[in-house]
Design a protein around this motif. Structure first.
Motif, PDB file in Angstrom:
ATOM      1  N   UNK A 164      63.574 -73.065  54.791  1.00 55.09           N
ATOM      2  CA  UNK A 164      64.400 -72.111  54.041  1.00 55.09           C
ATOM      3  C   UNK A 164      65.681 -72.781  53.554  1.00 55.09           C
ATOM      4  N   UNK A 165      66.263 -73.628  54.402  1.00 56.63           N
ATOM      5  CA  UNK A 165      67.518 -74.290  54.023  1.00 56.63           C
ATOM      6  C   UNK A 165      67.291 -75.256  52.860  1.00 56.63           C
ATOM      7  N   UNK A 166      66.133 -75.888  52.815  1.00 53.41           N
ATOM      8  CA  UNK A 166      65.924 -76.876  51.750  1.00 53.41           C
ATOM      9  C   UNK A 166      65.244 -76.301  50.508  1.00 53.41           C
ATOM     10  N   UNK A 167      64.525 -75.197  50.658  1.00 49.13           N
ATOM     11  CA  UNK A 167      63.774 -74.687  49.497  1.00 49.13           C
ATOM     12  C   UNK A 167      64.245 -73.341  48.964  1.00 49.13           C
ATOM     13  N   UNK A 168      64.886 -72.532  49.797  1.00 45.79           N
ATOM     14  CA  UNK A 168      65.315 -71.200  49.327  1.00 45.79           C
ATOM     15  C   UNK A 168      66.814 -71.150  49.040  1.00 45.79           C
ATOM     16  N   UNK A 173      64.944 -67.074  42.763  1.00 40.71           N
ATOM     17  CA  UNK A 173      63.552 -66.623  42.688  1.00 40.71           C
ATOM     18  C   UNK A 173      62.673 -67.664  43.387  1.00 40.71           C
ATOM     19  N   UNK A 174      61.813 -67.210  44.287  1.00 38.94           N
ATOM     20  CA  UNK A 174      60.883 -68.142  44.945  1.00 38.94           C
ATOM     21  C   UNK A 174      59.493 -67.492  44.998  1.00 38.94           C
ATOM     22  N   UNK A 175      58.473 -68.341  45.184  1.00 43.68           N
ATOM     23  CA  UNK A 175      57.124 -67.803  45.378  1.00 43.68           C
ATOM     24  C   UNK A 175      56.902 -67.659  46.881  1.00 43.68           C
ATOM     25  N   UNK A 446      68.055 -63.139  54.254  1.00 41.68           N
ATOM     26  CA  UNK A 446      67.980 -62.814  52.822  1.00 41.68           C
ATOM     27  C   UNK A 446      67.757 -61.332  52.540  1.00 41.68           C
ATOM     28  N   UNK A 447      68.351 -60.887  51.427  1.00 48.61           N
ATOM     29  CA  UNK A 447      67.902 -59.642  50.807  1.00 48.61           C
ATOM     30  C   UNK A 447      66.868 -60.077  49.782  1.00 48.61           C
ATOM     31  N   UNK A 471      59.428 -63.504  44.470  1.00 49.73           N
ATOM     32  CA  UNK A 471      60.426 -62.535  44.954  1.00 49.73           C
ATOM     33  C   UNK A 471      61.824 -62.971  44.496  1.00 49.73           C
ATOM     34  N   UNK A 472      62.679 -62.005  44.281  1.00 47.03           N
ATOM     35  CA  UNK A 472      64.096 -62.293  43.976  1.00 47.03           C
ATOM     36  C   UNK A 472      64.820 -62.326  45.313  1.00 47.03           C
ATOM     37  N   UNK A 473      65.605 -63.373  45.564  1.00 47.95           N
ATOM     38  CA  UNK A 473      66.302 -63.447  46.855  1.00 47.95           C
ATOM     39  C   UNK A 473      67.817 -63.610  46.671  1.00 47.95           C
TER      40      UNK A 473
END
Ligand code: HEM
Length: 478
Positions: A164-168, A173-175, A446-447, A471-473
């Protein structure tokens, strides 16, 4: 007196005729008793049978609604058909699931398509029975026993947090589905097996998985051909890893007690209990068994949370309570996961409505008598999850999302996303931890909301969100 000789003849022969007639009736009755009654159903066209109907329904993720349910309505819960060249009996219901699944090795044996066996490897656990099956279950079971799980929890936490720290972080927006796939892959490899994930490995494995249920036709460019090539690449890579591990263990640089599954398998190899091929085939199988199943289970859990805000509120509170008892940055423990009862109910209910695995095939190893019907030796048997999950008899108001239904006892073999009997999912505990820990870090950090709430779920052959569930984060801490 005139005597009609034909009467004399008739009266003389009468007892004989009667004896012959009654023997015939008795014989007919006996034959009828011996005659086997096949389940009702249509076998469709010669050879291909109802394969096209089966695949078309599967592609639309409507296998139950379009293929199984109409046949249940017409023929009953147990019906015959012909799919993929094999006469097959489809069984539905908790009693039938129990009968088939618990009689593994006695009446039936696991039966995978030729393409799956060639790609997973003929020495993987799904192809094993008796002693070898017990041995492999033992090795996986020890790794996933209480002590093993205690060690696994902080490792899974670190993987999820790092991911999560490196990709989100910093993204809008993430898949979600892609994230769960990358994560479950690295969790199986790094946390369970103890093998480092190298760049490109996931893609190579995905190519193998793509061919697992395609026709075993090896012409250049076909899915199966690509998958076979990918399997060769994986084998080369795994042979190096296994031999290196063996050398380290023989030189006593590493013990099997490091808790990693690969070390335990290699230990078995050194002891002469299993071969190198068995180790490699089982590593491939474990990745296959864990990867798409856990990913879709997580994705559908999030979809259900998005559609049921009250459930989400209750679930979020469970995680906030756990977080409030932790120091900043402290990992979860196995005890924390035990306090995620409601989250597990939500995940179980999501898997009831969207089971990652539709059911699976067995082969009758003897003539099977069940409820006055015969499943002939050599025929395939398909047990299904939907046959009970969507049935009012086992789950009241079955199409509604009600996580609290898991507070009540569920009839055995009615809830079967992980199968049952001797082949009950060997990675159940790992899947559970993976789901709970991922949900914990996402909802507390996250929301989020689904960008396409009506996104269709397709199947090939396992279900997946057709757009990757974007998703929108937004981070809760910025
Ligand atoms: C939500 C996730 C998962 C679901 C829904 C699932 C479902 C299943 C099902 C239904 C079976 C039985 C198949 C049959 O009867 O033919 C099975 C078997 C198996 N699963 Fe899972 N699985 C999941 C995750 C995992 C994970 C994470 C692992 C491993 C690390 C794993 C390893 C296995 C193995 C090794 C078997 C074969 C057991 C045997 O043949 O004795 N699974 N799984």
């Amino acid at each position: 007196m005139f005597v009609d000789t034909s009467y004399v003849l008739l009266w003389t022969l009468f007892p004989l005729i009667a004896v012959v007639y009654f023997s015939f009736l008795r014989h007919k009755k006996c034959c009828n008793r011996d005659k086997k009654v096949l389940p009702p159903g249509d076998m469709g066209l010669p050879f291909i049978g109802e394969t096209m109907e089966f695949f078309n329904a599967q592609r639309r993720n409507q296998l139950f609604e379009e293929f199984v349910e109409p046949r249940i309505q017409k023929h009953g819960k147990i019906f015959k058909t012909r799919i993929m060249g094999s006469p097959t009996v489809v069984v539905n219901g908790a009693e039938a699931n129990k009968f088939i699944l618990s009689n593994e090795f006695k009446l039936v044996k696991s039966s995978w398509p030729s393409s799956s066996v060639q790609l997973m490897g003929s020495d993987c656990i799904m192809e094993k029975d008796s002693d070898k099956h017990r041995y492999l279950r033992g090795v996986i079971g020890t790794t996933l026993g209480y002590a093993g799980l205690e060690v696994l929890v902080p490792k899974i936490c670190s993987s999820v947090r790092f991911y999560l720290a490196t990709n989100w972080k910093g993204q809008e927006k993430v898949s979600l589905y892609h994230s769960t796939k990358v994560l479950t892959f690295s969790i199986v490899f790094e946390c369970l097996l103890g093998i480092n994930v190298e760049p490109g490995m996931l893609d190579t494995f995905e190519r193998v998985l793509e061919g697992v249920f395609s026709p075993a036709v090896e012409f250049p460019g076909s899915k199966f051909w690509r998958a076979k090539k990918a399997r060769v690449e994986i084998e080369k890579m795994l042979i190096k890893v296994v031999r290196k591990k063996r050398k380290e263990m023989e030189e006593k640089l590493l013990s099997k007690e490091n808790g990693m599954l690969l070390s335990r398998l290699v230990h078995g190899m050194i002891q002469g209990e299993i071969s190198e091929k068995e180790v490699i085939d089982n590593v491939v199988l474990l990745v296959f068994a864990a990867h798409d199943t856990t990913s879709i289970a997580i994705a559908m859990t999030f979809k259900m949370l998005a559609q049921n805000p009250d459930c989400y509120k209750k679930l979020l509170q469970e995680h906030v309570d756990i977080l409030n008892n932790k120091k900043c940055g402290e990992n979860l423990t196995i005890e924390d996961t035990k306090n995620m009862n409601y989250t597990w109910q939500v995940a179980r209910e999501s898997m009831r409505l969207f089971p990652p695995i539709f059911g699976s095939f067995r082969k009758a190893i003897t003539d099977i008598e069940y409820e006055g019907l015969t499943i002939p030796r050599g025929w395939k048997v398909l047990w299904t999850t939907y046959g009970t999950h969507y049935n009012e008899q086992y789950f009241k108001d079955p199409m509604s999302f009600k996580p609290s239904r898991f507070e009540e006892t569920i009839q055995p073999y009615a809830y079967v996303p992980f199968g049952g009997g001797p082949r009950l999912c060997a990675g159940y505990q790992l899947a559970k931890l993976n789901i709970l820990i991922f949900v914990h870090y996402v909802v507390t950090q996250y929301d989020w909301f689904l960008l396409h709430p009506e996104e269709p779920i397709t199947m090939d052959p396992l279900p997946f969100p057709s757009l990757g569930m974007p998703i929108r984060i937004s981070s809760k801490y910025t």
